[in-house]
Design a protein around this motif. Structure first.
Motif, short mmCIF file in Angstrom:
data_model
loop_
_atom_site.label_atom_id
_atom_site.label_comp_id
_atom_site.label_asym_id
_atom_site.label_seq_id
_atom_site.Cartn_x
_atom_site.Cartn_y
_atom_site.Cartn_z
N ALA A 16 60.99 15.73 53.24
CA ALA A 16 60.56 17.01 53.79
C ALA A 16 59.20 17.39 53.24
O ALA A 16 58.80 16.94 52.16
N VAL A 17 58.49 18.23 53.99
CA VAL A 17 57.20 18.73 53.52
C VAL A 17 57.45 19.77 52.44
O VAL A 17 58.27 20.67 52.58
N LEU A 18 56.73 19.63 51.34
CA LEU A 18 56.91 20.48 50.17
C LEU A 18 56.20 21.81 50.39
O LEU A 18 55.03 21.85 50.77
N GLU A 19 56.92 22.90 50.14
CA GLU A 19 56.31 24.22 50.17
C GLU A 19 55.82 24.51 48.75
O GLU A 19 56.59 24.88 47.86
N LEU A 20 54.53 24.30 48.52
CA LEU A 20 53.99 24.33 47.17
C LEU A 20 54.14 25.69 46.51
O LEU A 20 54.42 25.77 45.30
N SER A 21 53.98 26.78 47.25
CA SER A 21 54.11 28.10 46.64
C SER A 21 55.54 28.35 46.15
O SER A 21 55.75 28.98 45.11
N GLU A 22 56.52 27.82 46.87
CA GLU A 22 57.91 27.94 46.42
C GLU A 22 58.16 27.03 45.22
O GLU A 22 58.86 27.42 44.27
N PHE A 23 57.61 25.82 45.26
CA PHE A 23 57.83 24.85 44.19
C PHE A 23 57.28 25.37 42.86
O PHE A 23 57.90 25.22 41.81
N PHE A 24 56.10 26.00 42.92
CA PHE A 24 55.49 26.51 41.69
C PHE A 24 55.86 27.97 41.40
O PHE A 24 55.67 28.44 40.29
N GLY A 25 56.35 28.66 42.41
CA GLY A 25 56.71 30.05 42.21
C GLY A 25 55.53 31.00 42.24
O GLY A 25 55.63 32.14 41.76
N ASN A 26 54.41 30.55 42.80
CA ASN A 26 53.23 31.41 42.93
C ASN A 26 52.31 30.82 44.00
O ASN A 26 52.57 29.74 44.54
N ASP A 27 51.25 31.56 44.32
CA ASP A 27 50.29 31.13 45.34
C ASP A 27 48.98 30.61 44.76
O ASP A 27 47.95 30.64 45.42
N GLN A 28 49.01 30.17 43.51
CA GLN A 28 47.79 29.66 42.88
C GLN A 28 47.35 28.35 43.54
O GLN A 28 48.17 27.62 44.11
N PRO A 29 46.06 28.03 43.44
CA PRO A 29 45.60 26.74 43.96
C PRO A 29 46.28 25.58 43.25
O PRO A 29 46.67 25.68 42.07
N VAL A 30 46.44 24.48 43.99
CA VAL A 30 47.17 23.31 43.48
C VAL A 30 46.24 22.10 43.46
O VAL A 30 45.58 21.78 44.46
N VAL A 31 46.20 21.44 42.31
CA VAL A 31 45.48 20.18 42.15
C VAL A 31 46.49 19.06 41.96
O VAL A 31 47.44 19.19 41.17
N MET A 93 54.84 14.50 52.41
CA MET A 93 55.42 15.65 51.72
C MET A 93 54.42 16.77 51.43
O MET A 93 54.80 17.80 50.87
N LEU A 94 53.15 16.57 51.79
CA LEU A 94 52.15 17.62 51.59
C LEU A 94 51.54 18.01 52.92
O LEU A 94 51.23 17.15 53.75
N ALA A 95 51.36 19.30 53.12
CA ALA A 95 50.80 19.81 54.37
C ALA A 95 49.29 19.61 54.41
O ALA A 95 48.64 19.51 53.36
N PRO A 96 48.70 19.57 55.60
CA PRO A 96 47.24 19.50 55.70
C PRO A 96 46.57 20.66 54.97
O PRO A 96 47.08 21.79 54.97
N ASP A 97 45.45 20.37 54.34
CA ASP A 97 44.63 21.39 53.65
C ASP A 97 45.40 22.13 52.56
O ASP A 97 45.10 23.28 52.27
N SER A 98 46.39 21.49 51.96
CA SER A 98 47.24 22.19 50.98
C SER A 98 46.77 22.02 49.54
O SER A 98 47.25 22.72 48.64
#
Length: 211
Positions: A16-31, A93-98
């Motif tokens: 599944a495509v990972l929802e990064l804000s849910e995975f980290f628990g915030n909306d910070q930029p992801v590297v 598992m990662l969305a475009p421009d994520s």
């Protein structure tokens, strides 16, 4: 691993495509960091920049456990650790421009000529990575294997989705945010030359239909 993997770990299965804000628990930029060894440098970068999330990928179980332990010990809630193939993670598992950045530090240089095709930094990989990096995001590579550094520079310079951040089109000085690792120090002691490459993901306007 038993205690922290359920909270901070990710098994790369392409399901599944990972929802990064849910995975980290915030909306910070992801590297995204591909290959982190024992994780000391990753933990240092996370501590120095708590406003950036780091998704660190490797297949080395002792390194995974060590990085999780460092994150726990130092209270670094901006680290997540992924186990498996980074290509599957990027593709499935990662969305475009994520992603706001991509770090590839000291990847396997595959020094024998017949193994060069196994090197990570190739045109196909860059095309995939570019779809996941937002425009303006930086791909940062570092290597102490000079022939690989030259190949990286050549391949990145030729790729239409990336531009060199260095005006002279060459290698970059090591940025302050990338710590000097123990292994890197040993290499420098042996006379190895470490080269950094910082390339920016460019935004290309799509041609108008019929233009």
């Amino acid at each position: 691993m038993q205690r922290l993997w359920p909270k901070w770990g990710l098994d790369i299965d392409g399901s599944a495509v990972l929802e990064l804000s849910e995975f980290f628990g915030n909306d910070q930029p992801v590297v995204l960091e591909i290959g982190f060894g024992m994780g000391e440098a990753t933990a240092q970068m996370a501590a120095a920049d708590p406003g950036t999330n780091i998704l660190a990928v490797d297949v080395h179980t002792p390194g995974q456990g060590n990085l999780l332990n460092l994150a726990d010990h130092h209270g670094l809630s901006n680290i997540r650790v992924a186990n498996g193939d980074a290509i599957i993670l990027l593709r499935e598992m990662l969305a475009p421009d994520s992603l706001d950045g991509l770090r590839v530090y000291f990847p396997d240089p595959w020094p024998k000529k017949r193994h060069h095709k196994r090197r990570l930094i190739q045109p196909e990989f860059l095309s995939l990575a570019a779809t996941r990096l937002r425009p303006g995001a930086v791909l940062h590579c570092a290597t102490d294997w000079e022939p690989y550094a030259e190949q990286m520079l050549e391949v990145l310079t030729a790729h239409p989705d990336f531009e060199n951040t260095q005006a002279d089109g060459g290698f970059a000085p090591r940025p302050e945010f990338r710590p000097l690792t123990r292994f890197e120090g040993q290499g420098l002691d042996k006379g190895h030359v470490v080269n950094d490459l910082l390339f920016r993901r460019v935004h290309r306007e799509e041609p108008l239909a019929g233009a």
